[in-house]
Design a protein around this motif. Structure first.
Motif, mmCIF file in Angstrom:
data_model
loop_
_atom_site.group_PDB
_atom_site.id
_atom_site.type_symbol
_atom_site.label_atom_id
_atom_site.label_comp_id
_atom_site.label_asym_id
_atom_site.label_seq_id
_atom_site.Cartn_x
_atom_site.Cartn_y
_atom_site.Cartn_z
ATOM 1 N N VAL A 89 0.841 -1.208 0.000
ATOM 2 C CA VAL A 89 0.000 0.000 0.000
ATOM 3 C C VAL A 89 0.871 1.251 0.000
ATOM 4 N N GLY A 90 2.008 1.201 0.737
ATOM 5 C CA GLY A 90 2.888 2.359 0.808
ATOM 6 C C GLY A 90 3.531 2.718 -0.513
ATOM 7 N N SER A 91 3.562 1.772 -1.444
ATOM 8 C CA SER A 91 4.140 2.081 -2.756
ATOM 9 C C SER A 91 3.275 3.074 -3.530
ATOM 10 N N VAL A 92 1.972 3.079 -3.257
ATOM 11 C CA VAL A 92 1.037 3.923 -4.030
ATOM 12 C C VAL A 92 1.359 5.407 -3.884
ATOM 13 N N PRO A 93 1.481 5.947 -2.643
ATOM 14 C CA PRO A 93 1.837 7.376 -2.552
ATOM 15 C C PRO A 93 3.233 7.678 -3.103
ATOM 16 N N CYS A 94 4.140 6.697 -3.123
ATOM 17 C CA CYS A 94 5.443 6.911 -3.771
ATOM 18 C C CYS A 94 5.245 7.204 -5.253
ATOM 19 N N PHE A 95 4.389 6.409 -5.899
ATOM 20 C CA PHE A 95 4.127 6.603 -7.328
ATOM 21 C C PHE A 95 3.362 7.911 -7.574
ATOM 22 N N ILE A 96 2.427 8.240 -6.661
ATOM 23 C CA ILE A 96 1.691 9.506 -6.799
ATOM 24 C C ILE A 96 2.655 10.686 -6.735
ATOM 25 N N PHE A 97 3.598 10.619 -5.782
ATOM 26 C CA PHE A 97 4.557 11.716 -5.632
ATOM 27 C C PHE A 97 5.471 11.802 -6.852
ATOM 28 N N ALA A 98 5.884 10.651 -7.376
ATOM 29 C CA ALA A 98 6.759 10.645 -8.549
ATOM 30 C C ALA A 98 6.073 11.256 -9.768
ATOM 31 N N LEU A 99 4.740 11.134 -9.841
ATOM 32 C CA LEU A 99 3.986 11.632 -10.996
ATOM 33 C C LEU A 99 3.358 13.001 -10.740
ATOM 34 N N ALA A 100 3.559 13.557 -9.545
ATOM 35 C CA ALA A 100 2.906 14.823 -9.171
ATOM 36 C C ALA A 100 3.293 15.948 -10.129
ATOM 37 N N ASP A 101 2.302 16.725 -10.539
ATOM 38 C CA ASP A 101 2.566 17.881 -11.397
ATOM 39 C C ASP A 101 2.092 19.175 -10.764
ATOM 40 N N SER A 102 1.737 19.115 -9.471
ATOM 41 C CA SER A 102 1.286 20.310 -8.767
ATOM 42 C C SER A 102 1.594 20.155 -7.278
ATOM 43 N N PHE A 103 1.522 21.268 -6.559
ATOM 44 C CA PHE A 103 1.749 21.228 -5.116
ATOM 45 C C PHE A 103 0.685 20.386 -4.421
ATOM 46 N N ALA A 104 -0.562 20.474 -4.886
ATOM 47 C CA ALA A 104 -1.653 19.722 -4.252
ATOM 48 C C ALA A 104 -1.402 18.215 -4.305
ATOM 49 N N ALA A 105 -0.976 17.723 -5.493
ATOM 50 C CA ALA A 105 -0.701 16.289 -5.629
ATOM 51 C C ALA A 105 0.486 15.868 -4.768
ATOM 52 N N ALA A 106 1.514 16.711 -4.734
ATOM 53 C CA ALA A 106 2.683 16.410 -3.914
ATOM 54 C C ALA A 106 2.317 16.398 -2.437
ATOM 55 N N ALA A 107 1.488 17.370 -2.018
ATOM 56 C CA ALA A 107 1.084 17.454 -0.611
ATOM 57 C C ALA A 107 0.269 16.234 -0.196
ATOM 58 N N LEU A 108 -0.649 15.796 -1.060
ATOM 59 C CA LEU A 108 -1.468 14.620 -0.749
ATOM 60 C C LEU A 108 -0.594 13.373 -0.577
ATOM 61 N N SER A 109 0.357 13.187 -1.499
ATOM 62 C CA SER A 109 1.198 11.993 -1.433
ATOM 63 C C SER A 109 2.110 12.018 -0.210
ATOM 64 N N ARG A 110 2.647 13.194 0.145
ATOM 65 C CA ARG A 110 3.504 13.271 1.337
ATOM 66 C C ARG A 110 2.685 12.987 2.592
ATOM 67 N N PHE A 111 1.449 13.451 2.628
ATOM 68 C CA PHE A 111 0.570 13.183 3.778
ATOM 69 C C PHE A 111 0.317 11.686 3.915
ATOM 70 N N LEU A 112 0.010 11.031 2.800
ATOM 71 C CA LEU A 112 -0.272 9.592 2.823
ATOM 72 C C LEU A 112 0.976 8.778 3.152
ATOM 73 N N LEU A 113 2.143 9.260 2.748
ATOM 74 C CA LEU A 113 3.377 8.532 3.025
ATOM 75 C C LEU A 113 3.702 8.495 4.515
ATOM 76 N N GLY A 114 3.089 9.391 5.288
ATOM 77 C CA GLY A 114 3.280 9.339 6.737
ATOM 78 C C GLY A 114 2.868 8.007 7.320
ATOM 79 N N PHE A 115 1.949 7.298 6.636
ATOM 80 C CA PHE A 115 1.493 5.992 7.115
ATOM 81 C C PHE A 115 2.628 4.970 7.063
ATOM 82 N N VAL A 116 3.532 5.129 6.084
ATOM 83 C CA VAL A 116 4.664 4.214 5.967
ATOM 84 C C VAL A 116 5.581 4.329 7.181
ATOM 85 N N GLY A 117 5.607 5.512 7.789
ATOM 86 C CA GLY A 117 6.440 5.724 8.971
ATOM 87 C C GLY A 117 6.005 4.901 10.171
#
Length: 487
Positions: free
Chosen positions: A90-118
């Protein structure tokens, strides 16, 4: 199993499980901090302001506090094998979202979700505790935590090179995407390579899900009190996002504050529901545990790992401003604090195994307090080598203390180990939020002194901690009682 020595360089039996599990933690931290060494390239590619970059850093840790509680419950219920594998996939998904992000909103969402991996850390605490006897548990947990933690440092060293290999504006995207691929591959490997317990052993599960079980009315009150700082830390993060960062409007901040208050009330209700039977029919003395043990360890991890995260975040800037160093040199010297994890955390667990849990914590926490007091005196009149040596000496006590805390966490109540580890781990993140907030308000010298003063409070609280003795008891599926050695 208990009669075997810990064969660190073996890849059989329990040693094999240890190596596979710390590597799972390593990959999770490698992915969680995949943005840190690439921030300049990411900011340029997405045209981010400095304030937006700071916001991404906050969002990256925001979800980890509640995630550690949730993941701890899932681990106790479904076992570490399935939980770790699922978290990696499941943690791989926000990694891919962040890699494909083209805006601050997409990057912010993926970084928020990646907190779960922690939250991955708490899963391995339960896995290692199932495979190692009490006399080796501190060392094994220290190796798991210390070597796994190095994943963030390994990412800082390798991901910029990966980005350069691919080159161009999108080099950072390939590097971040690679961390997601690693999560998918290793999630599958882990699932098919481990078992939750040695052959023939019983995996004890909580009787009910949704809240932690306690064994006395007083402990229930203490549990609810200890839950409050977790919600307060999330409120503090909200305040930072709405105030300094300006990401949230006053309206949405109010909604979040109200939601946190409502969640706490639901938490209270669920805690009473899960423990209703205990309130009417207290368990037999043999089956009880003391929640004050958990509370003291929470406070200690707030100080140890909380200060570690906070100091790692500010140390390069501290060296740069104090000694007028280049960013590269300051970053290199600052990394010395994190690198100590490889040796210090296992050392804390090893000393606990050999010299006793409580005595070890008393010595290490005292050293931690003294170390931060000395660091508060570092100034531009100090020789640089002495400042670095002082920092590394303090880092040893901080990280060894973290190892000693988790040498004791699995010895409280076996079927609740994931939940206890989750709560204690969450307190480490709460500590980081609090100490970094203090840093935003005071000088570096005062910041170090505040940590030292907090450590003095933790040292006093340690006298309430009881050394694990004898056995902890769990009920087998057939109703008989199993005694697990904790000495």
């Amino acid at each position: 199993m208990s009669g075997d020595s810990l064969k660190l360089f073996s890849f059989r039996g329990k040693s094999r499980i240890l190596h596979l599990t710390w590597l799972a933690f390593f990959i999770c931290f490698f992915a969680w901090f995949n943005h840190a060494p690439l921030l300049m390239a990411i900011a340029d590619s997405l045209s981010l302001s400095s304030q937006q970059v700071k916001t991404l850093l906050i969002l990256n840790v925001a979800l980890t506090i509640p995630a550690r509680i949730i993941v701890g419950m899932l681990t106790d219920k479904y076992g570490p094998r399935r939980t770790y594998s699922a978290l990696l996939l499941v943690g791989s998904v926000p990694c891919f979202i962040f890699a494909l992000a083209d805006s601050f909103a997409a990057a912010a969402l993926s970084r928020f979700l990646l907190g779960f991996v922690g939250a991955a850390f708490v899963i391995g605490i339960r896995m290692v505790s199932e495979w190692f006897p009490a006399r080796q548990l501190g060392t094994a947990e220290g190796i798991y935590g210390g070597w796994g933690n190095f994943g963030s440092a390994a990412g800082a060293m390798s991901l910029p090179a990966v980005a350069l290999v691919f080159g161009g504006e999108d080099g950072w995207r390939y590097a971040v995407g690679l961390t997601g691929v690693l999560c998918v591959v290793y999630g599958c490997i882990y699932y098919f390579s481990v078992t939750d317990t040695p052959k023939g052993a019983t995996y004890f599960k909580p009787k009910k899900m949704g809240a932690m079980e306690v064994t006395s009315p007083g402990d229930l009150v203490l549990l609810l009190v200890m839950r409050l700082p977790l919600y307060a830390a999330l409120a503090l993060l909200t305040w930072k996002l709405s105030g300094e960062a300006g990401l949230l409007s006053g309206f949405w901040a109010t909604i979040i504050y109200s939601g946190l208050g409502l969640l706490y009330l639901l938490d209270v209700r669920k805690s009473f529901s899960v423990n209703r039977e205990m309130l009417t029919t207290p368990p037999e003395p043999l089956l009880r545990y003391k929640f004050k043990q958990v509370a003291v360890l929470n406070l200690l991890y707030f100080i140890t790992f909380g200060s570690e995260l906070a100091v790692i975040s500010m140390l390069p800037l501290f060296f740069s401003e104090t000694f007028t160093l280049s960013p590269v040199m300051a970053g290199l010297l600052g990394s010395s604090y994190a690198v100590m994890n490889l040796l210090a955390r296992p050392a804390g667990g090893l000393i606990s195994d050999r010299c006793g849990r409580k005595a070890t914590l008393l010595v290490l926490v005292a050293g931690l307090a003294a170390g931060y007091c000395v660091m508060s005196q570092i100034g531009d009149n100090w020789p640089l080598f002495l400042a670095v040596a002082t920092t590394m000496g303090c880092a040893f006590f901080v990280q060894a203390s973290s190892g000693a805390v988790f040498a004791m966490v699995p010895l409280i109540k076996r079927r609740l180990t994931g939940q206890i580890a989750g709560m204690t781990g969450a307190y480490g993140n709460v500590g980081a939020v609090c100490f970094l907030t203090v840093l935003s308000l005071v000088s570096y010298q005062t910041f170090f002194l505040v940590i030292a003063a907090t450590a003095a409070v933790g040292f006093a609280a340690l006298f309430l901690l009881e050394e694990p003795q004898g056995h902890m008891a769990e009920v087998m599926p057939d109703g008989s009682v199993s005694l697990i050695d904790v000495a």
